[in-house]
Scaffold this motif. Structure first.
Motif, PDB file in Angstrom:
ATOM      1  N   GLY A  42       0.806  -1.224   0.000  1.00 47.54           N
ATOM      2  CA  GLY A  42       0.000   0.000   0.000  1.00 47.54           C
ATOM      3  C   GLY A  42       0.835   1.269   0.000  1.00 47.54           C
ATOM      4  O   GLY A  42       0.651   2.141  -0.871  1.00 47.54           O
ATOM      5  N   PRO A  43       1.781   1.432   0.951  1.00 48.00           N
ATOM      6  CA  PRO A  43       2.600   2.651   0.971  1.00 48.00           C
ATOM      7  C   PRO A  43       3.421   2.861  -0.295  1.00 48.00           C
ATOM      8  O   PRO A  43       3.525   3.991  -0.783  1.00 48.00           O
ATOM      9  CB  PRO A  43       3.501   2.436   2.198  1.00 48.00           C
ATOM     10  N   VAL A  44       4.007   1.790  -0.839  1.00 45.17           N
ATOM     11  CA  VAL A  44       4.811   1.946  -2.052  1.00 45.17           C
ATOM     12  C   VAL A  44       3.933   2.358  -3.232  1.00 45.17           C
ATOM     13  O   VAL A  44       4.272   3.273  -3.999  1.00 45.17           O
ATOM     14  CB  VAL A  44       5.578   0.643  -2.375  1.00 45.17           C
ATOM     15  N   CYS A  45       2.787   1.694  -3.389  1.00 46.27           N
ATOM     16  CA  CYS A  45       1.869   2.045  -4.483  1.00 46.27           C
ATOM     17  C   CYS A  45       1.315   3.454  -4.305  1.00 46.27           C
ATOM     18  O   CYS A  45       1.164   4.201  -5.287  1.00 46.27           O
ATOM     19  CB  CYS A  45       0.734   1.031  -4.555  1.00 46.27           C
ATOM     20  N   ALA A  46       1.023   3.838  -3.055  1.00 48.52           N
ATOM     21  CA  ALA A  46       0.516   5.196  -2.798  1.00 48.52           C
ATOM     22  C   ALA A  46       1.583   6.238  -3.108  1.00 48.52           C
ATOM     23  O   ALA A  46       1.281   7.308  -3.642  1.00 48.52           O
ATOM     24  CB  ALA A  46       0.067   5.312  -1.341  1.00 48.52           C
ATOM     25  N   PHE A  47       2.835   5.921  -2.796  1.00 44.95           N
ATOM     26  CA  PHE A  47       3.932   6.852  -3.121  1.00 44.95           C
ATOM     27  C   PHE A  47       4.024   7.060  -4.626  1.00 44.95           C
ATOM     28  O   PHE A  47       4.126   8.199  -5.107  1.00 44.95           O
ATOM     29  CB  PHE A  47       5.260   6.321  -2.583  1.00 44.95           C
ATOM     30  N   ILE A  48       3.965   5.978  -5.376  1.00 44.06           N
ATOM     31  CA  ILE A  48       4.055   6.085  -6.837  1.00 44.06           C
ATOM     32  C   ILE A  48       2.896   6.890  -7.399  1.00 44.06           C
ATOM     33  O   ILE A  48       3.077   7.800  -8.217  1.00 44.06           O
ATOM     34  CB  ILE A  48       4.090   4.680  -7.464  1.00 44.06           C
ATOM     35  N   SER A  49       1.688   6.577  -6.953  1.00 34.22           N
ATOM     36  CA  SER A  49       0.512   7.236  -7.535  1.00 34.22           C
ATOM     37  C   SER A  49       0.418   8.709  -7.140  1.00 34.22           C
ATOM     38  O   SER A  49       0.035   9.548  -7.953  1.00 34.22           O
ATOM     39  CB  SER A  49      -0.761   6.505  -7.131  1.00 34.22           C
ATOM     40  N   THR A  50       0.753   9.039  -5.891  1.00 34.58           N
ATOM     41  CA  THR A  50       0.599  10.430  -5.445  1.00 34.58           C
ATOM     42  C   THR A  50       1.694  11.344  -5.968  1.00 34.58           C
ATOM     43  O   THR A  50       1.502  12.555  -6.042  1.00 34.58           O
ATOM     44  CB  THR A  50       0.573  10.524  -3.907  1.00 34.58           C
ATOM     45  N   GLN A  52       3.555  10.510  -9.020  1.00 39.84           N
ATOM     46  CA  GLN A  52       3.708  10.381 -10.465  1.00 39.84           C
ATOM     47  C   GLN A  52       2.405  10.569 -11.235  1.00 39.84           C
ATOM     48  O   GLN A  52       2.396  11.180 -12.305  1.00 39.84           O
ATOM     49  CB  GLN A  52       4.291   8.997 -10.809  1.00 39.84           C
ATOM     50  N   PHE A  53       1.310  10.025 -10.708  1.00 43.20           N
ATOM     51  CA  PHE A  53       0.039  10.074 -11.437  1.00 43.20           C
ATOM     52  C   PHE A  53      -0.852  11.220 -10.989  1.00 43.20           C
ATOM     53  O   PHE A  53      -1.484  11.881 -11.802  1.00 43.20           O
ATOM     54  CB  PHE A  53      -0.713   8.746 -11.277  1.00 43.20           C
ATOM     55  N   GLY A  60     -11.688  19.354 -11.198  1.00 47.80           N
ATOM     56  CA  GLY A  60     -10.581  20.188 -10.753  1.00 47.80           C
ATOM     57  C   GLY A  60      -9.267  19.813 -11.409  1.00 47.80           C
ATOM     58  O   GLY A  60      -9.167  18.847 -12.167  1.00 47.80           O
ATOM     59  N   GLU A  61      -8.239  20.578 -11.082  1.00 47.93           N
ATOM     60  CA  GLU A  61      -6.930  20.338 -11.664  1.00 47.93           C
ATOM     61  C   GLU A  61      -6.269  19.104 -11.048  1.00 47.93           C
ATOM     62  O   GLU A  61      -6.649  18.634  -9.973  1.00 47.93           O
ATOM     63  CB  GLU A  61      -6.038  21.563 -11.459  1.00 47.93           C
ATOM     64  N   LEU A  62      -5.277  18.588 -11.750  1.00 49.77           N
ATOM     65  CA  LEU A  62      -4.532  17.430 -11.283  1.00 49.77           C
ATOM     66  C   LEU A  62      -3.686  17.826 -10.068  1.00 49.77           C
ATOM     67  O   LEU A  62      -2.993  18.838 -10.082  1.00 49.77           O
ATOM     68  CB  LEU A  62      -3.634  16.906 -12.398  1.00 49.77           C
ATOM     69  N   ILE A  63      -3.764  17.013  -9.023  1.00 50.89           N
ATOM     70  CA  ILE A  63      -3.052  17.302  -7.786  1.00 50.89           C
ATOM     71  C   ILE A  63      -2.087  16.168  -7.481  1.00 50.89           C
ATOM     72  O   ILE A  63      -2.413  14.997  -7.642  1.00 50.89           O
ATOM     73  CB  ILE A  63      -4.033  17.466  -6.600  1.00 50.89           C
ATOM     74  N   LYS A  64      -0.870  16.525  -7.048  1.00 55.99           N
ATOM     75  CA  LYS A  64       0.123  15.546  -6.638  1.00 55.99           C
ATOM     76  C   LYS A  64       0.710  15.965  -5.295  1.00 55.99           C
ATOM     77  O   LYS A  64       0.492  17.084  -4.823  1.00 55.99           O
ATOM     78  CB  LYS A  64       1.252  15.443  -7.669  1.00 55.99           C
ATOM     79  N   LEU A  65       1.445  15.052  -4.674  1.00 57.77           N
ATOM     80  CA  LEU A  65       2.206  15.365  -3.475  1.00 57.77           C
ATOM     81  C   LEU A  65       3.673  15.536  -3.846  1.00 57.77           C
ATOM     82  O   LEU A  65       4.159  14.908  -4.796  1.00 57.77           O
ATOM     83  CB  LEU A  65       2.092  14.243  -2.440  1.00 57.77           C
ATOM     84  N   THR A  66       4.377  16.367  -3.096  1.00 50.60           N
ATOM     85  CA  THR A  66       5.818  16.449  -3.295  1.00 50.60           C
ATOM     86  C   THR A  66       6.445  15.124  -2.865  1.00 50.60           C
ATOM     87  O   THR A  66       5.873  14.375  -2.057  1.00 50.60           O
ATOM     88  CB  THR A  66       6.441  17.579  -2.470  1.00 50.60           C
ATOM     89  N   THR A  67       7.608  14.837  -3.405  1.00 56.99           N
ATOM     90  CA  THR A  67       8.267  13.563  -3.095  1.00 56.99           C
ATOM     91  C   THR A  67       8.518  13.411  -1.602  1.00 56.99           C
ATOM     92  O   THR A  67       8.227  12.365  -1.010  1.00 56.99           O
ATOM     93  CB  THR A  67       9.595  13.449  -3.864  1.00 56.99           C
ATOM     94  N   MET A  68       9.050  14.444  -0.963  1.00 60.57           N
ATOM     95  CA  MET A  68       9.368  14.358   0.462  1.00 60.57           C
ATOM     96  C   MET A  68       8.103  14.199   1.303  1.00 60.57           C
ATOM     97  O   MET A  68       8.080  13.411   2.259  1.00 60.57           O
ATOM     98  CB  MET A  68      10.142  15.605   0.905  1.00 60.57           C
ATOM     99  N   SER A  69       7.066  14.922   0.958  1.00 59.43           N
ATOM    100  CA  SER A  69       5.814  14.826   1.704  1.00 59.43           C
ATOM    101  C   SER A  69       5.233  13.422   1.583  1.00 59.43           C
ATOM    102  O   SER A  69       4.781  12.824   2.570  1.00 59.43           O
ATOM    103  CB  SER A  69       4.808  15.851   1.189  1.00 59.43           C
ATOM    104  N   SER A  70       5.266  12.857   0.377  1.00 59.53           N
ATOM    105  CA  SER A  70       4.726  11.524   0.163  1.00 59.53           C
ATOM    106  C   SER A  70       5.544  10.475   0.917  1.00 59.53           C
ATOM    107  O   SER A  70       4.984   9.539   1.505  1.00 59.53           O
ATOM    108  CB  SER A  70       4.709  11.195  -1.332  1.00 59.53           C
ATOM    109  N   ILE A  71       6.858  10.622   0.933  1.00 59.21           N
ATOM    110  CA  ILE A  71       7.710   9.689   1.674  1.00 59.21           C
ATOM    111  C   ILE A  71       7.360   9.719   3.155  1.00 59.21           C
ATOM    112  O   ILE A  71       7.175   8.674   3.791  1.00 59.21           O
ATOM    113  CB  ILE A  71       9.204  10.018   1.470  1.00 59.21           C
ATOM    114  N   GLN A  72       7.252  10.920   3.723  1.00 52.91           N
ATOM    115  CA  GLN A  72       6.938  11.050   5.147  1.00 52.91           C
ATOM    116  C   GLN A  72       5.604  10.386   5.488  1.00 52.91           C
ATOM    117  O   GLN A  72       5.504   9.607   6.442  1.00 52.91           O
ATOM    118  CB  GLN A  72       6.888  12.528   5.538  1.00 52.91           C
ATOM    119  N   LEU A  73       4.586  10.698   4.692  1.00 55.25           N
ATOM    120  CA  LEU A  73       3.251  10.169   4.979  1.00 55.25           C
ATOM    121  C   LEU A  73       3.183   8.654   4.818  1.00 55.25           C
ATOM    122  O   LEU A  73       2.539   7.966   5.612  1.00 55.25           O
ATOM    123  CB  LEU A  73       2.218  10.848   4.075  1.00 55.25           C
ATOM    124  N   ASN A  74       3.871   8.132   3.814  1.00 59.27           N
ATOM    125  CA  ASN A  74       3.797   6.693   3.581  1.00 59.27           C
ATOM    126  C   ASN A  74       4.662   5.891   4.556  1.00 59.27           C
ATOM    127  O   ASN A  74       4.317   4.756   4.885  1.00 59.27           O
ATOM    128  CB  ASN A  74       4.157   6.375   2.123  1.00 59.27           C
TER     129      ASN A  74
END
Length: 203
Positions: A42-50, A52-53, A60-74
């Protein structure tokens, strides 16, 4: 290898629970060769999707997370999964005496039951690669429902209690799971307020 139990949890759970009972693996072995591996999905797939995708809410517009933010959360999500499975397994063992099963050294039976019953919740993490909120919600609900069934089905095999008592015991276990879910939601708010809130970027 403990991962060989994964297919059996979906094709013939009764037989698989009997094998797990006979195996009686130590909690440390279950963690290292089963939980720690599957909980990464789950965390690895969530990191990729948040990162990259991204995702959209409505038109609304496409929203992503920054790499560091996604790493911390996952990473925090991964830790929460590991703690949650241990806590649920320990509570299963602790409550088992009330429902006619004996206490097991190191809560091995309780942790095994929690770990293998949570297999659908581990595997459904793959759906995070398709970051559409309603799809993810339905997939996780289905996985949670099957996890509840596996707990009910596994109790007589792993802990040796009757089907009648298993029904009541399963309700108590699910209540513990809901309490942990609430605790993680509250913990999320607290952690976000400490500077670990998501950092969004436009896609």
């Amino acid at each position: 290898m403990l991962l060989s139990h994964v297919p059996g949890m979906f094709t013939h759970p009764d037989t698989e629970w009997e094998l797990i009972k006979k195996e009686h693996a130590e909690p440390g072995r279950i963690y290292m060769t089963y939980i720690c591996i599957l909980a990464l999905i789950g965390p690895v797939c969530a990191f990729i999707s948040t990162t990259q995708f991204g995702w959209r809410v409505g038109d609304g517009e496409l929203i992503k997370l920054t790499t560091m933010s996604s790493i911390q959360l996952n990473v925090l999500t991964y830790v929460a999964i590991l703690v949650g499975v241990f806590g649920l397994g320990w509570m299963i063992d602790w409550m088992s005496k009330t429902y006619g099963s004996g206490h097991d050294e190191h809560a091995a039976n309780g942790i095994a039951l929690a770990a293998y019953a949570c297999t659908p919740l581990f595997l459904v993490g793959f759906v995070s690669l398709y970051p559409v909120p309603w799809v993810n919600m339905l997939a996780y609900l289905a996985a949670a429902a099957y996890t509840g069934y596996l707990i009910y089905d596994g109790l007589p095999h792993v802990l040796g209690i009757t089907k009648e008592r298993a029904f009541m015991f399963c309700g108590a276990i699910l209540a513990v799971g809901l309490v942990y879910l609430v605790i993680t939601r509250v913990g999320t708010v607290i952690i976000w307020s400490l500077g670990f809130a998501p950092v969004f970027v436009s896609g």
